[in-house]
Design a protein around this motif. Structure first.
Motif, PDB file in Angstrom:
ATOM      1  N   GLU A  98       0.842  -1.215  -0.206  1.00  0.00           N
ATOM      2  CA  GLU A  98      -0.015   0.065  -0.052  1.00  0.00           C
ATOM      3  C   GLU A  98       0.924   1.169   0.027  1.00  0.00           C
ATOM      4  N   LYS A  99       0.568   2.240  -0.684  1.00  0.00           N
ATOM      5  CA  LYS A  99       1.331   3.368  -0.650  1.00  0.00           C
ATOM      6  C   LYS A  99       0.953   4.351   0.363  1.00  0.00           C
ATOM      7  N   LEU A 100       2.170   4.843   1.028  1.00  0.00           N
ATOM      8  CA  LEU A 100       1.878   5.599   2.375  1.00  0.00           C
ATOM      9  C   LEU A 100       2.688   6.980   2.038  1.00  0.00           C
TER      10      LEU A 100
ATOM     11  N   LEU B 141       5.273   5.102  18.589  1.00  0.00           N
ATOM     12  CA  LEU B 141       4.520   4.965  17.288  1.00  0.00           C
ATOM     13  C   LEU B 141       3.711   3.450  17.254  1.00  0.00           C
ATOM     14  N   GLY B 142       2.659   3.921  16.473  1.00  0.00           N
ATOM     15  CA  GLY B 142       1.776   2.790  16.109  1.00  0.00           C
ATOM     16  C   GLY B 142       1.487   2.908  14.537  1.00  0.00           C
ATOM     17  N   MET B 143       1.591   1.807  13.914  1.00  0.00           N
ATOM     18  CA  MET B 143       1.171   1.672  12.490  1.00  0.00           C
ATOM     19  C   MET B 143       0.645   0.751  11.943  1.00  0.00           C
ATOM     20  N   MET B 144      -0.469   0.397  11.037  1.00  0.00           N
ATOM     21  CA  MET B 144      -0.861  -0.632  10.530  1.00  0.00           C
ATOM     22  C   MET B 144       0.129  -1.280   9.725  1.00  0.00           C
ATOM     23  N   PRO B 145       0.894  -0.569   8.572  1.00  0.00           N
ATOM     24  CA  PRO B 145       1.497  -1.217   7.694  1.00  0.00           C
ATOM     25  C   PRO B 145       2.876  -1.746   8.394  1.00  0.00           C
TER      26      PRO B 145
ATOM     27  N   ASN C  48      -7.474   9.222   6.591  1.00  0.00           N
ATOM     28  CA  ASN C  48      -6.509   8.365   5.684  1.00  0.00           C
ATOM     29  C   ASN C  48      -5.245   7.811   6.775  1.00  0.00           C
ATOM     30  N   ILE C  49      -5.514   7.848   8.036  1.00  0.00           N
ATOM     31  CA  ILE C  49      -4.487   7.691   9.009  1.00  0.00           C
ATOM     32  C   ILE C  49      -3.939   6.237   9.041  1.00  0.00           C
ATOM     33  N   ALA C  50      -2.582   6.080   8.996  1.00  0.00           N
ATOM     34  CA  ALA C  50      -1.850   4.937   8.812  1.00  0.00           C
ATOM     35  C   ALA C  50      -0.913   4.579  10.039  1.00  0.00           C
TER      36      ALA C  50
END
Lengths: 81, 224
Positions: free
Chosen positions: B115-117, B189-193, B177-179
């Motif tokens: 996915e593009k971030l 830091l927390g991120m899905m990708p 659009n928060i990832a």
């Protein structure tokens, strides 16, 4: 013995994709009278000890059963003896 | 520099996370089991993805009561870097280390694809090695990655620069659009990708590497 019924559901303003999918499936089955489905969770808690139970359930909900950012809760206490 | 990769019953990205850190120079990394009660001696803690405790109740809801999480609270308060990816992000949210919640993906599907971030803020200990607005390709793999917070929280995240990554093409319905987000102190830091899955060109890309380098730079400057 007491039975505590705890219902947890997504807050009203939060989109429920699961409920939407169930709504669509019901429509496909011809149950067109259903406008909206919201899917939630139902917990049954059994206990003999109801001392201070209301505040203890509230605490259980707040600490574990409910994510208050996205969910609401209500509960009832029944004598199940 | 010492990195801890937490392991819960059901973690399944722990090896990838450890492998990514092992590519970093002068980094010693090791698994720390959920039953441990101390994180003493570590400089960074990574909470990997997976399905901790089978995602029972809510994703991350049970993991947050593991003994190691108490140590993690203290670790985070001390200002050292904590990174949570995917289920790790869910655990950090449930633990209250980050704000908001993750809902079921809007389309109900489990999505597993690159996915593009966009790097929304490169002035953080996690993103300093990226350029601002740099577009990255990093894989996602989740069924519940639809980030939610209320408008008031969003305004605060936005004005504090706590939104670090945004999706270019929102895959899951995430609010604005928060990832990936960080806490107000900027050290959690927390991120899905999954940046740990794009650290070798042989495996499809290296867009995750600068994230690890950013953290490394932060730690080295701090001790220098």
């Amino acid at each position: 013995m007491y039975k505590i019924k705890v219902h947890v559901y997504l807050k009203e303003n939060i989109l429920d994709p699961q409920g939407k999918a169930v709504t669509n499936a019901l429509h496909q089955l011809g149950f067109n009278e259903v406008q909206t489905v919201r899917v939630g969770k139902y917990f049954q808690l059994f206990t003999d000890n109801v001392d201070d139970i209301e505040s203890r359930i509230k605490s259980m909900c707040q600490k574990l059963l409910v994510n208050e950012v996205i969910e609401d809760v209500d509960f009832t206490i029944e004598n199940a003896a | 520099m010492k990195v801890a990769v937490l392991v819960f019953p059901g973690s399944n990205c722990d090896q990838d996370m450890l492998g990514a850190w092992q590519l970093m120079p002068k980094v010693e990394c090791q698994y720390v089991f959920h039953s441990e009660s101390s994180l003493e001696g570590f400089d960074v803690v990574a909470v990997p993805g997976g399905f901790s405790y089978g995602d029972y109740l809510r994703c991350g809801a049970i993991a947050r009561f593991s003994p190691v999480m108490k140590a993690l609270q203290e670790f985070a308060e001390s200002g050292k870097p904590v990174i949570g990816v995917c289920n790790g992000f869910q655990i950090l949210l449930e633990a209250g280390l980050l704000e908001g919640a993750l809902l079921r993906n809007e389309g109900l599907s489990f999505i597993c694809r690159p996915e593009k971030l966009r790097v929304a803020n490169n002035h953080s200990m996690f993103t300093s090695a990226y350029s601002e607005n740099q577009v990255l390709e990093i894989p996602i793999a989740h069924g519940e990655g639809n980030y939610y917070c209320d408008a008031e929280t969003y305004a605060r995240l936005k004005s504090n620069g706590q939104i670090l990554f945004e999706y270019e093409n929102n895959p899951n319905g995430s609010f604005m659009n928060i990832a990936g987000i960080c806490n107000s102190k900027g050290n959690v830091l927390g991120m899905m990708p999954h940046p740990e899955r794009v650290v070798e060109s042989l495996l499809g890309g290296t867009d995750g590497l600068p994230l690890f380098h950013s953290i490394l730079n932060f730690c080295q400057h701090k001790t220098a």
